[in-house]
Motif scaffolding. Structure first.
Motif, PDB file in Angstrom:
ATOM      1  N   UNK A  36       0.828  -1.206   0.000  1.00  0.00           N
ATOM      2  CA  UNK A  36       0.000   0.000   0.000  1.00  0.00           C
ATOM      3  C   UNK A  36       0.866   1.261   0.000  1.00  0.00           C
ATOM      4  N   UNK A  37       1.928   1.247   0.813  1.00  0.00           N
ATOM      5  CA  UNK A  37       2.816   2.417   0.895  1.00  0.00           C
ATOM      6  C   UNK A  37       3.564   2.635  -0.419  1.00  0.00           C
ATOM      7  N   UNK A  38       3.999   1.542  -1.036  1.00  0.00           N
ATOM      8  CA  UNK A  38       4.697   1.663  -2.319  1.00  0.00           C
ATOM      9  C   UNK A  38       3.773   2.260  -3.383  1.00  0.00           C
ATOM     10  N   UNK A  39       2.516   1.842  -3.373  1.00  0.00           N
ATOM     11  CA  UNK A  39       1.542   2.385  -4.321  1.00  0.00           C
ATOM     12  C   UNK A  39       1.330   3.872  -4.069  1.00  0.00           C
ATOM     13  N   UNK A  40       1.250   4.260  -2.792  1.00  0.00           N
ATOM     14  CA  UNK A  40       1.068   5.663  -2.445  1.00  0.00           C
ATOM     15  C   UNK A  40       2.249   6.494  -2.927  1.00  0.00           C
ATOM     16  N   UNK A  41       3.460   5.960  -2.791  1.00  0.00           N
ATOM     17  CA  UNK A  41       4.660   6.662  -3.259  1.00  0.00           C
ATOM     18  C   UNK A  41       4.577   6.905  -4.763  1.00  0.00           C
ATOM     19  N   UNK A  42       4.136   5.899  -5.501  1.00  0.00           N
ATOM     20  CA  UNK A  42       4.001   6.049  -6.961  1.00  0.00           C
ATOM     21  C   UNK A  42       3.015   7.168  -7.303  1.00  0.00           C
TER      22      UNK A  42
END
Length: 362
Positions: free
Chosen positions: A154-160
């Motif tokens: 979820x955090x990686x997606x938010x970073x993108x």
């Protein structure tokens, strides 16, 4: 549900004059920058001719229109994001609003100085856009910093998603036009990005340009055609004269003399509703006729919850009469006799203008 709009603009564009016309609160209007030191908050009664028609039929003890809260945010200047002028606190005041009313000066008047020496609404727009974009970039960078070591999906997606917004803002564009899917916007909703908010550009013109606009307004229209924004042409000077007329018939006559069908204030509120995808439903009884604001597409239980949370929790059904039917048949009883009172359940989507009565049990 409470709708709050923030009025922004450079000093001396007519922002506080417009606020005075809109609201029962009175900001100081003066020919110098920073005359509004604290954000003034006022409440606008939303004009709706349907209320008058319902009042004529029902003859209630009182009539309660819906309202919009207006925040007059002090004039911003170049460098506000770094504390110039009255600085950061006023950018913070914008964060809590639902929509931004960005007032642009589109008139010439040697008696009203411009903070930059000459009138140029596009330059003015870009100054404020830039300040808001810088503030949004600060918010994004802060969030990216917090997520730097996160390894969950979820955090990686938010970073993108944040990086898409960051690149978009760094190119001088507002967050509301970023190429991000609607579902992905939820991931950064907590940031309340200033340039993601719904915006209406209010072109403040001279009296002679209120009907057709002028060269300045045409430049604004061309500049914002690719933005998800509304444009409204208004003359704050005319609106202030209308506001001084207490009698509604006198206001109508004044507008007719100018060739106007509706006041700028009325058009502004209608446009704000359209901008935010809002609608109105009514409750009508001998005690009161009242307007309620909802988001378009809202189901009956959620619309009931606008009145009181208990109405939503214990929702049983809604008795619905469409506005045109109520006006035609003149009463709830006659509507029922003619099959125009519908009993609706939890899946009913409330329509603009519905006259509703909720049954609930808690």
């Amino acid at each position: 549900m409470s709708l709050q709009c923030g009025i922004v603009g450079l000093p001396n564009v007519g922002k506080s004059t417009l606020f005075n016309c809109l609201s029962t609160a009175k900001a100081t209007a003066a020919n110098f920058p920073f005359c509004t030191i604290e954000p003034n908050i006022g409440v606008i009664t939303v004009p709706d001719e349907r209320l008058f028609a319902l009042e004529e039929i029902v003859k209630p003890e009182r009539v309660l229109p819906t309202t919009i809260e207006i925040v007059d945010i002090a004039g911003l200047v170049k460098g506000a994001s770094k504390g110039e002028g009255l600085g950061n606190q006023f950018l913070g005041n914008i964060r809590n609003t639902d929509a931004i009313l960005h007032v642009l000066r589109c008139f010439d008047d040697d008696n009203v100085i411009h903070v930059d020496g000459f009138v140029d609404p596009i330059r003015d727009k870009e100054i404020i856009d830039t300040e808001l974009q810088i503030k949004d970039l600060e918010s994004i960078d802060s969030k990216l910093s917090k997520l730097a070591r996160a390894s969950d999906t979820a955090s990686k997606k938010t970073v993108e998603i944040l990086k898409v917004y960051k690149g978009h803002l760094e190119s001088g564009q507002n967050a509301r036009t970023a190429p991000v899917e609607e579902v992905d916007k939820e991931a950064i909703r907590d940031l309340q990005l200033l340039t993601s908010k719904a915006v209406m550009y209010v072109c403040n013109v001279d009296e002679g340009s209120v009907l057709l606009g002028n060269g300045y307004t045409k430049r604004v229209e061309e500049n914002v055609k690719n933005e998800n924004a509304e444009i409204l042409i208004i003359c704050a000077k005319i609106e202030s004269e209308i506001a001084e007329l207490e009698d509604r018939d006198d206001q109508i006559l004044f507008l007719e003399e100018l060739g106007l069908k509706e006041s700028g204030v009325g058009r502004l509120i209608t446009s704000a509703y359209k901008l935010l995808d809002y609608a109105t439903y009514f409750t009508a009884g001998k005690k009161e006729v009242r307007a309620w604001t909802i988001t378009k597409g809202m189901k009956a239980p959620q619309a009931a919850g606008v009145i009181h949370t208990d109405f939503e929790k214990g929702f049983i059904r809604a008795e619905v009469i469409h506005y045109d039917d109520f006006i035609l048949y003149k009463s709830e009883a006659t509507c029922r006799d003619n099959g125009k009172l519908n009993v609706e359940g939890k899946d009913y989507t409330v329509q603009d203008g519905d006259v509703m009565h909720f049954r609930f049990n808690v």
